[in-house]
Design an enzyme around this catalytic site. Structure first.
Site, PDB file in Angstrom:
ATOM      1  N   THR A 106       0.825  -1.207   0.000  1.00 50.79           N
ATOM      2  CA  THR A 106       0.000   0.000   0.000  1.00 50.79           C
ATOM      3  C   THR A 106       0.864   1.264   0.000  1.00 50.79           C
ATOM      4  OG1 THR A 106      -1.460   1.285   1.440  1.00 50.79           O
ATOM      5  CG2 THR A 106      -0.102  -0.338   2.513  1.00 50.79           C
ATOM      6  N   ASP A 107       0.282   2.362  -0.470  1.00 50.29           N
ATOM      7  CA  ASP A 107       0.993   3.649  -0.406  1.00 50.29           C
ATOM      8  C   ASP A 107       1.080   4.162   1.033  1.00 50.29           C
ATOM      9  OD1 ASP A 107      -1.689   4.322  -0.030  1.00 50.29           O
ATOM     10  OD2 ASP A 107      -1.719   5.927  -1.524  1.00 50.29           O
ATOM     11  N   GLU A 108       0.294   3.553   1.958  1.00 54.62           N
ATOM     12  CA  GLU A 108       0.257   4.076   3.327  1.00 54.62           C
ATOM     13  C   GLU A 108       1.589   3.890   4.052  1.00 54.62           C
ATOM     14  OE1 GLU A 108      -3.446   3.432   5.420  1.00 54.62           O
ATOM     15  OE2 GLU A 108      -4.509   3.138   3.547  1.00 54.62           O
TER      16      GLU A 108
ATOM     17  N   TYR B 218      -1.654  -0.483  11.046  1.00 53.26           N
ATOM     18  CA  TYR B 218      -1.803  -1.151   9.734  1.00 53.26           C
ATOM     19  C   TYR B 218      -0.615  -0.841   8.841  1.00 53.26           C
ATOM     20  CZ  TYR B 218      -3.248  -1.606   4.819  1.00 53.26           C
ATOM     21  OH  TYR B 218      -3.279  -1.899   3.471  1.00 53.26           O
TER      22      TYR B 218
ATOM     23  N   LYS C  43       2.389  -3.271   7.307  1.00 47.95           N
ATOM     24  CA  LYS C  43       2.644  -3.446   5.870  1.00 47.95           C
ATOM     25  C   LYS C  43       4.076  -3.037   5.538  1.00 47.95           C
ATOM     26  CE  LYS C  43       0.201  -4.593   2.961  1.00 47.95           C
ATOM     27  NZ  LYS C  43      -0.192  -5.915   2.418  1.00 47.95           N
TER      28      LYS C  43
HETATM   29  P1  NAD Z   1      -9.542  -7.351   2.355  1.00 44.44           P
HETATM   30  O1  NAD Z   1      -9.536  -7.075   3.827  1.00 44.44           O
HETATM   31  O2  NAD Z   1     -10.777  -7.091   1.562  1.00 44.44           O
HETATM   32  O3  NAD Z   1      -9.157  -8.891   2.101  1.00 44.44           O
HETATM   33  C1  NAD Z   1      -8.136  -9.536   2.794  1.00 44.44           C
HETATM   34  C2  NAD Z   1      -8.281 -11.033   2.569  1.00 44.44           C
HETATM   35  O4  NAD Z   1      -7.217 -11.700   3.271  1.00 44.44           O
HETATM   36  C3  NAD Z   1      -9.591 -11.623   3.088  1.00 44.44           C
HETATM   37  O5  NAD Z   1     -10.148 -12.485   2.118  1.00 44.44           O
HETATM   38  C4  NAD Z   1      -9.180 -12.388   4.334  1.00 44.44           C
HETATM   39  O6  NAD Z   1     -10.018 -13.499   4.613  1.00 44.44           O
HETATM   40  C5  NAD Z   1      -7.762 -12.799   3.986  1.00 44.44           C
HETATM   41  N1  NAD Z   1      -6.955 -13.032   5.194  1.00 44.44           N
HETATM   42  C6  NAD Z   1      -6.832 -12.207   6.270  1.00 44.44           C
HETATM   43  N2  NAD Z   1      -6.028 -12.775   7.193  1.00 44.44           N
HETATM   44  C7  NAD Z   1      -5.617 -13.956   6.667  1.00 44.44           C
HETATM   45  C8  NAD Z   1      -4.752 -14.980   7.145  1.00 44.44           C
HETATM   46  N3  NAD Z   1      -4.161 -14.895   8.355  1.00 44.44           N
HETATM   47  N4  NAD Z   1      -4.527 -16.058   6.358  1.00 44.44           N
HETATM   48  C9  NAD Z   1      -5.120 -16.156   5.133  1.00 44.44           C
HETATM   49  N5  NAD Z   1      -5.961 -15.220   4.648  1.00 44.44           N
HETATM   50  C10 NAD Z   1      -6.195 -14.128   5.405  1.00 44.44           C
HETATM   51  O7  NAD Z   1      -8.296  -6.552   1.796  1.00 44.44           O
HETATM   52  P2  NAD Z   1      -8.111  -5.811   0.384  1.00 44.44           P
HETATM   53  O8  NAD Z   1      -8.626  -4.426   0.507  1.00 44.44           O
HETATM   54  O9  NAD Z   1      -8.592  -6.678  -0.700  1.00 44.44           O
HETATM   55  O10 NAD Z   1      -6.522  -5.720   0.328  1.00 44.44           O
HETATM   56  C11 NAD Z   1      -5.745  -6.776  -0.239  1.00 44.44           C
HETATM   57  C12 NAD Z   1      -4.275  -6.406  -0.163  1.00 44.44           C
HETATM   58  O11 NAD Z   1      -4.053  -5.195  -0.884  1.00 44.44           O
HETATM   59  C13 NAD Z   1      -3.780  -6.160   1.257  1.00 44.44           C
HETATM   60  O12 NAD Z   1      -2.472  -6.706   1.356  1.00 44.44           O
HETATM   61  C14 NAD Z   1      -3.762  -4.643   1.381  1.00 44.44           C
HETATM   62  O13 NAD Z   1      -2.758  -4.220   2.289  1.00 44.44           O
HETATM   63  C15 NAD Z   1      -3.414  -4.239  -0.048  1.00 44.44           C
HETATM   64  N6  NAD Z   1      -3.919  -2.908  -0.474  1.00 44.44           N
HETATM   65  C16 NAD Z   1      -5.238  -2.562  -0.270  1.00 44.44           C
HETATM   66  C17 NAD Z   1      -5.688  -1.325  -0.733  1.00 44.44           C
HETATM   67  C18 NAD Z   1      -7.142  -0.920  -0.590  1.00 44.44           C
HETATM   68  O14 NAD Z   1      -7.496   0.221  -0.944  1.00 44.44           O
HETATM   69  N7  NAD Z   1      -8.037  -1.779  -0.147  1.00 44.44           N
HETATM   70  C19 NAD Z   1      -4.806  -0.436  -1.366  1.00 44.44           C
HETATM   71  C20 NAD Z   1      -3.464  -0.837  -1.549  1.00 44.44           C
HETATM   72  C21 NAD Z   1      -3.047  -2.079  -1.100  1.00 44.44           C
HETATM   73  P1  TYD Z   2     -10.699   4.051   4.465  1.00 44.39           P
HETATM   74  O1  TYD Z   2     -11.687   3.679   3.410  1.00 44.39           O
HETATM   75  O2  TYD Z   2     -10.783   3.407   5.810  1.00 44.39           O
HETATM   76  O3  TYD Z   2      -9.253   3.859   3.823  1.00 44.39           O
HETATM   77  P2  TYD Z   2      -7.787   4.335   4.389  1.00 44.39           P
HETATM   78  O4  TYD Z   2      -7.910   4.710   5.799  1.00 44.39           O
HETATM   79  O5  TYD Z   2      -6.980   3.075   4.219  1.00 44.39           O
HETATM   80  O6  TYD Z   2      -7.358   5.449   3.494  1.00 44.39           O
HETATM   81  O7  TYD Z   2     -10.811   5.626   4.698  1.00 44.39           O
HETATM   82  C1  TYD Z   2     -10.657   6.538   3.639  1.00 44.39           C
HETATM   83  C2  TYD Z   2     -10.733   7.934   4.216  1.00 44.39           C
HETATM   84  O8  TYD Z   2     -12.058   8.160   4.709  1.00 44.39           O
HETATM   85  C3  TYD Z   2      -9.808   8.155   5.399  1.00 44.39           C
HETATM   86  O9  TYD Z   2      -9.321   9.491   5.350  1.00 44.39           O
HETATM   87  C4  TYD Z   2     -10.715   7.981   6.612  1.00 44.39           C
HETATM   88  C5  TYD Z   2     -12.045   8.467   6.110  1.00 44.39           C
HETATM   89  N1  TYD Z   2     -13.249   7.814   6.672  1.00 44.39           N
HETATM   90  C6  TYD Z   2     -14.311   8.603   7.164  1.00 44.39           C
HETATM   91  O10 TYD Z   2     -14.266   9.839   7.129  1.00 44.39           O
HETATM   92  N2  TYD Z   2     -15.402   7.954   7.654  1.00 44.39           N
HETATM   93  C7  TYD Z   2     -15.494   6.599   7.717  1.00 44.39           C
HETATM   94  O11 TYD Z   2     -16.528   6.063   8.211  1.00 44.39           O
HETATM   95  C8  TYD Z   2     -14.408   5.807   7.209  1.00 44.39           C
HETATM   96  C9  TYD Z   2     -14.458   4.300   7.272  1.00 44.39           C
HETATM   97  C10 TYD Z   2     -13.313   6.461   6.693  1.00 44.39           C
END
Ligand code: NAD
Ligand code: TYD
Length: 350
Positions: A131-133, A156, A160
């Site tokens: 992630t970019d975070e 988090y 990561k």
């Molecule tokens: P998500 O929470 O929707 O899905 C995570 C999945 O991992 C789930 O299916 C869960 O059951 C599985 N999981 C969790 N713990 C586990 C374990 N111990 N063993 C096996 N499986 C396990 O997450 P997402 O949003 O799809 O993110 C996927 C990846 O992409 C993550 O690594 C996250 O850091 C990265 N990412 C997410 C975003 C975003 O905007 N959502 C952006 C950049 C990177």
């Molecule tokens: P989120 O979707 O949790 O992603 P991330 O924290 O990984 O960027 O949140 C996106 C942005 O929205 C973040 O600045 C937090 C804000 N946010 C709210 O204002 N209200 C909410 O209920 C949630 C879940 C997030």
């Protein structure tokens, strides 16, 4: 014939990656390894679950012995690692869960890959999805590049960042064939409604308050999830071992502006008077350690591998809202936890 273990394939982004690989590469065998936590939902993959090149395995990446066995049994050529605890707010409540899955789980996979491939890394790949975070927060200007120093603030992002360092350490120390990508915030179908966009859509539909942290001034850079999956495909196939790519769509939005846009789109689609849904906006206590702004510079990915987003934010958001309006049953199942029973029904006799 290539066999790829995709971890976290039942989650939001993972399900899009699994679908893309299963349907685009019929010659690959895809093994989806997922623990099915609250965020993992096999209903996300209903359309491809019977494809002959797809298989689901339920398991926990924190369980080193299980991961070891899986590598022995499946003999994978590659891993695309997405399994993670992914929600910042949950990491503030329970950091250790994030250390276990995101750090220990990743190291378990690295160890299994190193042991199983035993130095023969040609034609293998360990792809770590990050992630970019990890880069921390930006002020009003500037963007994250691949050279930006890591400066995570939430449990988090700290977990990561740690996992990214381990992947690089295994590449440097043992020669593992590894690549990492760091992507901005994703949005799209099958997104669990605890994250900002699906939560807002869900609440607007039900005329429930939309919680906005602080003043809603925080900025996120949004990318359509299918464009992320396509970037992973490109990087998986073309990147050199040891490289990192940032993925993003040059699409920055203040939370409050994004929520107002969603309200206006939903007013139209639900036949409500303009301005009706915006009345649901409710400012709540800010998130602790809330990063102000994220913005990705994806120039390297564009120039070296030719990837750019395929659709605009307006198009992506429209598709996403339409999907959530058409998939009430999916939403009901994930919000009630009923989707966990789907697994029992579908898989206990196989
Ligand atoms: P998500 O929470 O929707 O899905 C995570 C999945 O991992 C789930 O299916 C869960 O059951 C599985 N999981 C969790 N713990 C586990 C374990 N111990 N063993 C096996 N499986 C396990 O997450 P997402 O949003 O799809 O993110 C996927 C990846 O992409 C993550 O690594 C996250 O850091 C990265 N990412 C997410 C975003 C975003 O905007 N959502 C952006 C950049 C990177
Ligand atoms: P989120 O979707 O949790 O992603 P991330 O924290 O990984 O960027 O949140 C996106 C942005 O929205 C973040 O600045 C937090 C804000 N946010 C709210 O204002 N209200 C909410 O209920 C949630 C879940 C997030």
């Amino acid at each position: 014939m290539k066999k790829i273990i995709i971890t976290g394939g039942a989650g939001f982004i993972g399900s899009h990656v699994v679908r893309r690989f299963v349907t685009t590469y019929p010659g690959y065998q895809i093994v989806n390894l997922d623990k099915l936590t609250y965020a993992g939902n096999l209903e996300n993959l209903r359309d491809i679950e019977h494809n002959s090149n797809y298989k689901f395995v339920k398991g926990d990446i924190v369980d080193a012995a299980f991961i070891d066995e899986l590598f022995k049994n499946e003999k994978p050529d590659a891993v695309i690692h997405l399994a993670a605890e992914s929600h910042v707010d949950r990491s503030i409540t329970n950091p250790l869960e994030f250390v276990m899955t995101n750090v220990i789980g990743t190291v378990n996979l690295l160890n299994a890959a190193k042991k199983y491939w035993a130095g023969n890394y040609e034609n293998t790949r360990f792809y770590h999805v990050s992630t970019d975070e990890v880069y921390g927060t930006l002020g009003e200007t500037g963007m994250f590049t691949e050279e930006t120093a890591y400066d995570p603030h939430s449990p988090y992002s700290a977990s990561k960042a740690s996992s990214d360092h381990f992947v690089r350490a295994y590449q440097d120390t043992y020669g593992l064939n590894a690549v990492i990508s760091n992507c901005s915030n994703n949005y799209g179908s099958y997104h669990f409604p605890e994250k900002l966009i699906p939560l807002s859509i869900h609440n607007i539909k039900q005329s429930k308050p939309i919680p906005v942290y602080g003043k809603g001034e925080n900025v996120r850079d949004w990318l359509w999830v299918e464009d992320h999956a396509r970037a992973i495909d490109v990087i998986f196939h073309k990147a050199k071992s040891g490289t990192t790519y940032n993925i993003g769509g040059h699409n920055e939005w203040k939370n409050i502006d994004l929520i107002r846009l969603l309200c206006s789109i939903l007013d139209k689609k639900l036949g409500r008077p303009e301005g009706e849904s915006a009345k649901l906006i409710t400012f709540v206590t800010d998130r602790a350690g809330h990063d102000l702004r994220y913005a990705i510079d994806a120039t390297k990915l564009k120039e070296e591998l030719g990837w750019t987003p395929s659709i605009t934010f307006e198009q992506g958001l429209e598709k996403t809202v339409d999907w959530y309006l058409a998939n009430q049953e999916w939403l009901d199942h994930v919000t009630s936890g009923q989707y966990q029973q789907y697994y029992e029904g579908q898989y206990t006799n196989r």
